[in-house]
Design a protein around this motif. Structure first.
Motif, short mmCIF file in Angstrom:
data_model
loop_
_atom_site.label_atom_id
_atom_site.label_comp_id
_atom_site.label_asym_id
_atom_site.label_seq_id
_atom_site.Cartn_x
_atom_site.Cartn_y
_atom_site.Cartn_z
N VAL A 191 0.85 -1.18 0.00
CA VAL A 191 0.00 0.00 0.00
C VAL A 191 0.89 1.23 0.00
N SER A 192 0.39 2.29 -0.63
CA SER A 192 1.17 3.53 -0.69
C SER A 192 1.00 4.32 0.61
N PRO A 193 2.09 4.87 1.15
CA PRO A 193 1.98 5.69 2.38
C PRO A 193 1.50 7.11 2.11
N ARG A 194 1.20 7.44 0.84
CA ARG A 194 0.79 8.81 0.53
C ARG A 194 -0.56 9.16 1.14
N TYR A 195 -1.34 8.15 1.57
CA TYR A 195 -2.64 8.41 2.18
C TYR A 195 -2.52 8.79 3.66
N LEU A 196 -1.36 8.60 4.26
CA LEU A 196 -1.20 8.86 5.69
C LEU A 196 -1.49 10.32 6.07
N PRO A 197 -1.02 11.34 5.30
CA PRO A 197 -1.37 12.72 5.68
C PRO A 197 -2.88 12.96 5.69
N LEU A 198 -3.64 12.28 4.84
CA LEU A 198 -5.09 12.43 4.84
C LEU A 198 -5.73 11.72 6.03
N LEU A 199 -5.01 10.74 6.59
CA LEU A 199 -5.50 10.02 7.77
C LEU A 199 -4.97 10.60 9.06
N GLY A 200 -4.20 11.69 8.97
CA GLY A 200 -3.59 12.26 10.17
C GLY A 200 -4.60 12.75 11.18
N ASP A 201 -5.53 13.59 10.73
CA ASP A 201 -6.60 14.09 11.61
C ASP A 201 -7.80 13.17 11.44
N ILE A 202 -8.00 12.28 12.39
CA ILE A 202 -9.02 11.24 12.25
C ILE A 202 -10.41 11.84 12.14
N GLU A 203 -10.66 12.94 12.81
CA GLU A 203 -12.00 13.53 12.81
C GLU A 203 -12.32 14.27 11.52
N ASN A 204 -11.36 14.45 10.64
CA ASN A 204 -11.60 15.12 9.36
C ASN A 204 -11.46 14.18 8.18
N ILE A 205 -11.31 12.89 8.42
CA ILE A 205 -11.15 11.93 7.33
C ILE A 205 -12.41 11.89 6.47
N HIS A 206 -13.58 12.05 7.08
CA HIS A 206 -14.83 11.95 6.33
C HIS A 206 -15.03 13.13 5.38
N ARG A 207 -14.18 14.12 5.42
CA ARG A 207 -14.30 15.26 4.52
C ARG A 207 -13.85 14.94 3.10
#
Length: 565
Positions: A191-207
């Motif tokens: 899996v690519s780690p490029r998604y980690l910054p988008l998963l950083g703030d868990i409460e904003n992932i649904h955005r």
């Protein structure tokens, strides 16, 4: 009917039109989706709550599927990579954004799934920043990280996990979840780690529009699979594609016992084991089904029997935009979405098909900033998809957290949270007073901001550790004295018209307490006189009474700080 730029249908020996088999002579199509270990991942209640508010919680139920490779191999032969649709006899079909929303139960509205380029050594750098661990050289390949490393390192928490350990493990689970279900790669098991910054703030992932990114990934995987010179692996969600075929094409379904037709997400109704499903068809049998498929054999309204009350609000939002032509993004992946070519799937009459503009599919390049490359298209996507995106947390799943009922309050809290990272960054490396630390911790309990909480707790502990036992004892005694003084003053002020005898009695009781004795024993005479004068610095009759009692005949008062009567 015009099939646009689709491949021509050639007559066979019997004179019937038949599509040439693009994968003839090649190995059977392999599936890169691997979800078996997700059921072995141990999540505590806090983690389940965090996963549920991300909007990706329904993916937990879309695991452990038996994927029919024969069905997908036969379907890929009818896929047209120029229009991103399957061309059958006289009509076209394709998985839509609404299908993704209902089948997988994830949001398709929000911001485009993209970000800054990871750059060199991104796997180790991003894993250290967002997971707290370095995968090393052996667990990486071509800038990707192994799924087995994520499972081995984070699949189970220690007995008393810290806040950071819970967040690291939850991010690792989410990365494993999307990497094994939505964004499976041709490099199987990575899996690519490029998604980690988008998963950083868990409460904003649904955005983020994860469903739109998953559909773009699947479109590219299908377009790659029909290429005769391509790899034998199908990247993208095989669960989504197989469930979509079952929903619209009843001739391809298996005979399943005890099937739950009321399940949501819809993929769960096609989750069967080897013991409760019928006879498995061969690739040639599926080819015959697709070759003879007629317009009347398609179920154009598969969701009309669905209970709308169990559908999350963010899934309803897809109905407003699923019929609009747009571009779909997943970092470097840009795919065209042409719903007007399969308008029957939305209950409309099929009009004359429009041409699809030619565009070039790009390969992965870690050095290129795709936000600049696709700036205009991403801006149009965000403008269209953010109109219908609600600024609320998605509803919790069956195992998730409670829904927030006060929407206005939550919007205010979320706006305030944007400033908390700045505060936390400023406070790093600074020592906070105990009172400030307590205030921040109280604020954090309302905001649920882990970084600020860890800072406030750390600074309080650091400040307390630097104090000696004698200093801590003196601080405690001062706090007790101050508390007793507040009680005494409150008693006096509550009865301003009391008699002299009652006032004197109250003062005698207060002066005879254990705390006052300790104060006389520990403090010096000058300190005692100063404290008493501060207590008696009031105007009115009660000051006279207290003065007469504390200083007989008016003697003993501090000349430098006289009492005003």
């Amino acid at each position: 009917m015009d099939l646009g730029t689709g491949d021509p249908l050639l007559p066979d020996q019997n004179g019937q039109l038949k599509r040439p088999l693009l994968r003839k002579g090649k190995a059977m199509l392999q599936i890169s989706q691997r979800t078996t270990k997700l059921n072995k991942w141990v999540l505590n209640e806090k983690q389940k709550q965090l996963v549920s508010i991300t909007g990706l919680g329904n993916l937990m139920h879309c695991t452990g599927f038996i994927v029919d490779r024969f069905l997908l191999s036969a379907f890929c032969e009818w896929w047209n990579s120029k229009t991103n649709t399957a061309h059958f006899h006289g009509f076209e079909m394709a998985p839509s954004l609404r299908d993704v929303s209902y089948i997988l139960g994830i949001p398709v509205t929000g911001q485009a799934v993209t970000g800054e380029p990871p750059g060199p050594n991104a796997a180790r750098r991003l894993c250290l920043q967002y997971l707290g661990k370095d995968p090393g050289v052996w667990n990486g390949k071509y800038g990707l990280i192994r799924l087995t490393w994520l499972f081995n390192e984070f699949h189970e928490l220690p007995e008393n996990p810290t806040i950071d350990e819970i967040e690291y493990s939850t991010r690792a689970y989410l990365l494993y979840l999307i990497g094994s279900t939505l964004f499976t790669s041709l490099t199987n098991g990575f899996v690519s780690p490029r998604y980690l910054p988008l998963l950083g703030d868990i409460e904003n992932i649904h955005r983020y529009a994860w469903g739109a990114a998953a559909l773009a990934h699947l479109y590219q995987g299908l377009s790659t699979a029909v290429n005769p010179d391509a790899t034998k692996f199908l990247s993208g969600s095989a669960t989504l594609l197989m469930s979509w075929i079952y929903e619209y094409l009843p001739v391809t379904r298996r005979e399943v016992k005890n099937q739950d037709f009321s399940a949501f997400p819809r993929a769960c109704r096609w989750k069967f084991s080897r013991g409760n499903c019928g006879v498995r068809k061969s690739v040639s049998a599926f080819r015959g089904d697709f070759n003879l498929l007629q317009l009347s054999e398609v179920n154009w309204t598969p969701y009309e029997d669905m209970d709308r009350s169990i559908i999350p609000e963010y899934c309803h939002a897809s109905d407003n935009i699923c019929q609009t032509r747009t571009w779909l993004f997943n970092f470097n992946i840009k795919e065209i979405y042409v719903p007007e070519r399969f308008a029957r799937q939305f209950g409309h009459e099929q009009q004359e098909l429009d041409d699809v503009p030619h565009w070039q599919r790009r390969t992965t390049n870690s050095w290129m900033d795709w936000r600049v490359e696709y700036a205009q298209e991403i801006e149009e996507f965000n403008r269209l998809f953010n109109i219908y995106h609600k600024e609320v947390n998605p509803p919790s799943s069956n195992q998730g957290a409670k829904e927030y009922s006060h929407i206005n309050y939550m919007m205010m809290v979320k706006a305030l949270k944007n400033d908390l990272p700045v505060i936390a960054k400023y406070l790093e490396g600074q020592e906070l007073p105990i009172e400030v630390g307590r205030s921040l911790e109280k604020l954090n309990s309302l905001m649920s901001f882990p970084l600020l909480k860890s800072i406030s707790r750390t600074k309080q502990v650091t400040k307390k550790q630097k104090m000696s036992k004698q200093e801590q004892f003196e601080v405690t005694e001062k706090q007790k004295i101050r508390k007793q003084e507040q009680i005494d003053s409150t008693k006096v002020l509550e009865s301003p018209r009391c008699s002299d005898r009652k006032a004197a009695t109250n003062v005698r009781r207060s002066s005879g307490t254990v705390e006052s004795k300790k104060r006389k024993w520990r403090g010096t005479k000058s300190d005692r006189v100063k404290i008493e004068s501060n207590r008696l610095r009031r105007s009115g009759r009660m000051c006279v009474q207290i003065k007469k009692f504390k200083h007989k005949d008016g003697q003993g008062a501090d000349p430098s700080n006289p009492i005003s009567l």
